[in-house]
Scaffold this motif. Structure first.
Motif, short mmCIF file in Angstrom:
data_model
loop_
_atom_site.label_atom_id
_atom_site.label_comp_id
_atom_site.label_asym_id
_atom_site.label_seq_id
_atom_site.Cartn_x
_atom_site.Cartn_y
_atom_site.Cartn_z
N GLN A 1 8.14 -3.85 83.28
CA GLN A 1 9.56 -4.02 83.61
C GLN A 1 10.27 -4.86 82.55
O GLN A 1 11.46 -4.66 82.29
CB GLN A 1 9.70 -4.66 84.99
CG GLN A 1 9.16 -3.77 86.11
CD GLN A 1 9.47 -4.32 87.50
OE1 GLN A 1 10.43 -5.06 87.68
NE2 GLN A 1 8.66 -3.95 88.48
N GLU B 1 3.13 -5.24 85.93
CA GLU B 1 4.53 -4.92 86.25
C GLU B 1 5.49 -5.79 85.44
O GLU B 1 6.55 -5.34 85.01
CB GLU B 1 4.79 -5.13 87.74
CG GLU B 1 4.41 -3.93 88.60
CD GLU B 1 5.13 -2.66 88.16
OE1 GLU B 1 6.36 -2.61 88.21
OE2 GLU B 1 4.43 -1.71 87.74
N SER C 1 -0.07 -4.98 93.59
CA SER C 1 1.02 -4.48 92.73
C SER C 1 2.38 -4.88 93.31
O SER C 1 3.39 -4.85 92.63
CB SER C 1 0.92 -2.97 92.55
OG SER C 1 1.31 -2.34 93.75
#
Lengths: 517, 517
Positions: free
Chosen positions: A27, A23, A15
């Motif tokens: 994001q 992610e 991660s």
């Protein structure tokens, strides 16, 4: 979390990997929302940032963090500390300089460009990057009704540069080398470059970088009588004087839409003069070139067939975010002759050897290049020629509206005729109260006697300062023929009629306050 | 839908507005998903694009569309027509040139930069853009343990340029002007620029653009015995010869990590020589400079205090998408003296007048500039110094792994010692079958007799061509001291050990096939 000094074995599934895809999605959505919210609330911020020099230094640590910080913290800091230091070019009340026009399509194009993140120096390094650029430059060239000699189809061709500064530097170097090949490389000190006193500072800077003497850069006087356009007769005179002095005229930069007043240099007669003396003519249409996709503006390009190159900034007024300067040339070989490099590691690939492809590294200063055509292509397809014309016309209409408002108030004048979506105006000396004109005025606490032109300039300077300090709108200025003028450039994507009305109200109110009326 | 010729009254609320916020969100999410899916499936594509020149031309219409097209159609075309024409720099099996390393943080930084879309030419045009750049350049300079004289805190300072080509051009122009101010502007023809024969072509191009004669660019010979590093004695000799000929030595470009073999020029003794003759020394650490955030690589910068400027490309190996070239200078005033322009419309603002702020337009070629510090800042904060070091070390480890694999197969050799995350290797002439060495070999159908070096180069050229044509991996080559070598540069963000193993297997299999073993 301190995995800092351990080497992740399998970075993409970790991660903490810089490209963990969960992610990336999470994001990425957050950033989209952040930016959409920014646009939604943009009117809540002062348009011109009101921070003081050095404001940010004390808000951030002295060193980069050793450990990672969550995106939530970083975006919070962007909102709290960066946004107040932004001058909001995307605000609908931004009327400064020229626009820097955002759009969803331009934004998406930039995302795709960044996502692929190819380094498209030559064809092989990503054929699509080169070929899409070929295609969109033909499309746009055709939309502008450029003569075929500027298109690949006519043995010319287009390239996307970062900015006009680079476009001018590249063409100027090509012109320099062409001339030096005739008169000998030791004669660089004789070469002369021409523009008007309204030409963008990019010309002077490019000439300096290219080794042209500062004393050999002509900024030919213009006057209000020609709306600050370069007169062909003045050009001829300057050229003749230089030839008489033993100098070698080499390059003319003509402008369609100058920075100060959007003046238009008359291309046909200027090219006639320049060509009769063997100069390279570059047309800097950075701002106004974009308008020439509308038939009603195309006459400004009349005579462009006499020029050697033309550039416009799609990042100014074509919904294509910074940077995206479109440059067309009649003779790309003159450019590549000057700017080619052939390091071994880029040689001997079959495409280059076949001479069937364009290697854009040889059309620009830098070797590496972004996939910039992606954003221009997305803008062209997402909106279509029809809508793009409509968008630009809506800006022109709003500028007309502002012009009418200025004209309806006797305390102001429109200084030069409006050509595009920018209005040059000023408060007239009359706006100074009777008291001041009889008793003089106080400037910086000192009482001085009344001088009409000085006072008018002072007045407009004070007026603009006061307007911008309010944060309600942002306008910028220019000084032409000794007159301090205020520029009102429409083109921010979010601007609507109501912002123009408000801006005018702000201008009036600040004049009221200053003149005590 | 044909609203084309009608002017929308209220563009932001119209769904055809270029910045309708609902559309911005919807399309933004789609683009995030598109790019995430692209990364997810990137291994399905041949790494090197396999299209033929001109492939795209016939897939798209001759002209831009008049009417808008939905984003779904456009993204479909990206997938179907653009992706096959991409050479996938983000593929985990991309080992060509140097990396162009993507990351979520770098991507988000680019999004924010594009979203704000400010034109940060001077402080006032967006104070945050300038001040954040000041801050991150101090942070990164400190991480590299640059001497304080290169930081703002020590009266030097940093700036983000597009590429190394621009950084070298800017510093070279500053050096040129400094020297011409001493010897007179008409002596530009005497100025000499030095690098090794391994120096990036950017130097030669920058020198040419700046008006330095091609005959005055020295590419000093290097040898395998010094791993292709520039020898200080050779530099001294070249300088002395030029001085004897009446020329004026002016600029040295030293390299930390050359393009061909990541050779490291010895900074301290080179600066000693250069400084004793008054040259400006620029250190091009485009690729390898990034590694110097790890203490174990910092010794490569020993002696940098004798240089005048240093640049590295964070877009190469620092997770900051193209373009982001970080340049530090000891004496920024030398730069701004050459590159300042002060058009009226950017003058007389209180910040500039106070001399408390940096106006980056005077540190670069172009006037306009993107908010590039945003992506560097996001990378530094999102990952932290500790993780960034780990990421780079993981690449170095993978290169070590590949090096060990090469060394374990007697048919290959590692050509020069590995300094960073790039391995230079080649198949040895031995790999050519006994039959060929006895009976000659066929090249392009012609039988030629056997010559060891020629055949080795031919063999490696064929090998690389065959490997890249497979699409499984992408590697590039260099030629040093007459040897054709294959380069294996690790650094794509998604690369893991398994990709290195696979790449090695591909190399071996293709050698097997070529040599008929």
């Amino acid at each position: 979390m301190n995995t800092a000094e351990s080497v992740p074995k399998n970075p993409s599934s970790c991660s903490m990997s810089p490209l963990n895809l969960e992610e990336f999605r999470r994001q990425g959505y957050m950033a989209i929302d952040f930016i959409a919210d920014y646009y939604q609330n943009i009117e809540k911020h002062p348009v011109l940032s009101q921070v003081e020099p050095g404001y940010l230094k004390n808000l951030f640590p002295k060193s980069a963090p050793y450990s990672p910080e969550p995106i939530e913290t970083i975006l919070h800091d962007v909102q709290k500390h960066i946004v107040p230091g932004i001058t909001h070019w995307q605000s609908p009340s931004y009327f400064g300089y020229f626009p820097s026009s955002a759009s969803t399509a331009g934004f998406l194009g930039e995302m795709l460009c960044t996502g692929f993140n190819v380094v498209g120096f030559d064809w092989m390094s990503s054929p699509a990057a080169t070929e899409l650029e070929n295609i969109v430059m033909e499309w746009l060239g055709e939309m502008l009704t450029l003569p075929k000699c500027f298109l690949f189809a006519g043995n010319g061709g287009g390239v996307i540069q970062g900015t006009t500064c680079e476009a001018i530097l590249c063409t100027l170097v090509a012109a320099r080398d062409r001339m030096l090949s005739q008169i000998g490389k030791d004669n660089i000190g004789k070469l002369v470059v021409y523009g008007s006193n309204q030409t963008h500072s990019a010309l002077q800077k490019a000439a300096h970088v290219a080794g042209i003497h500062k004393t050999n850069c002509r900024a030919i006087e213009t006057t209000k009588s020609t709306s600050f356009a370069l007169s062909p007769e003045s050009l001829r005179l300057a050229i003749c004087l230089d030839i008489e002095s033993g100098l070698v005229p080499m390059f003319l930069c003509a402008t369609i839409g100058t920075t100060a007043t959007t003046a238009v240099d008359p291309l046909r007669p200027l090219c006639d003069v320049a060509n009769s003396y063997g100069l390279w003519v570059h047309v800097d249409a950075a701002y106004a070139g974009n308008a020439c996709i509308c038939p009603e503006f195309q006459h400004f390009l009349d005579g462009v067939e006499g020029a050697h190159s033309l550039s416009l900034n799609a990042h100014k007024w074509f919904f294509t975010t910074l940077d995206c300067c479109c440059l067309w040339l009649k003779d790309p070989k003159a450019l590549t002759k000057s700017l080619s490099t052939n390091p071994e590691y880029l040689m001997s690939n079959h495409a280059t050897n076949s001479e069937q492809v364009v290697n854009y590294k040889d059309w620009q200063i830098a070797l590496s290049r972004r996939f910039r055509s992606m954003k221009l292509w997305l803008v062209l397809r997402s909106y279509g020629v029809g809508n793009l014309r409509s968008f630009l016309r809506s800006h022109v209409k709003m500028a007309q509206l502002f012009e009418d408002l200025v004209a309806s108030d006797k305390r102001f004048e429109v200084v030069v005729p409006r050509n595009f979506a920018m209005v040059c105006f000023r408060a007239l000396p009359l706006a100074i109260s009777k008291d001041v004109s009889e008793n003089g005025m106080a400037v910086n606490g000192q009482k001085i006697s009344y001088d009409q032109e000085y006072c008018s300039n002072q007045l407009n300077q004070e007026l603009l300062k006061s307007i911008n300090a309010s944060g309600h709108v942002y306008l910028t200025h220019a000084v032409v023929a000794g007159l301090y003028i205020i520029r009102f450039a429409v083109g921010a994507t979010l601007t609507e009629d109501r912002h123009v009305f408000t801006a005018w109200k702000v201008v009036q109110e600040h004049l009221d306050a200053i003149t005590g009326m």
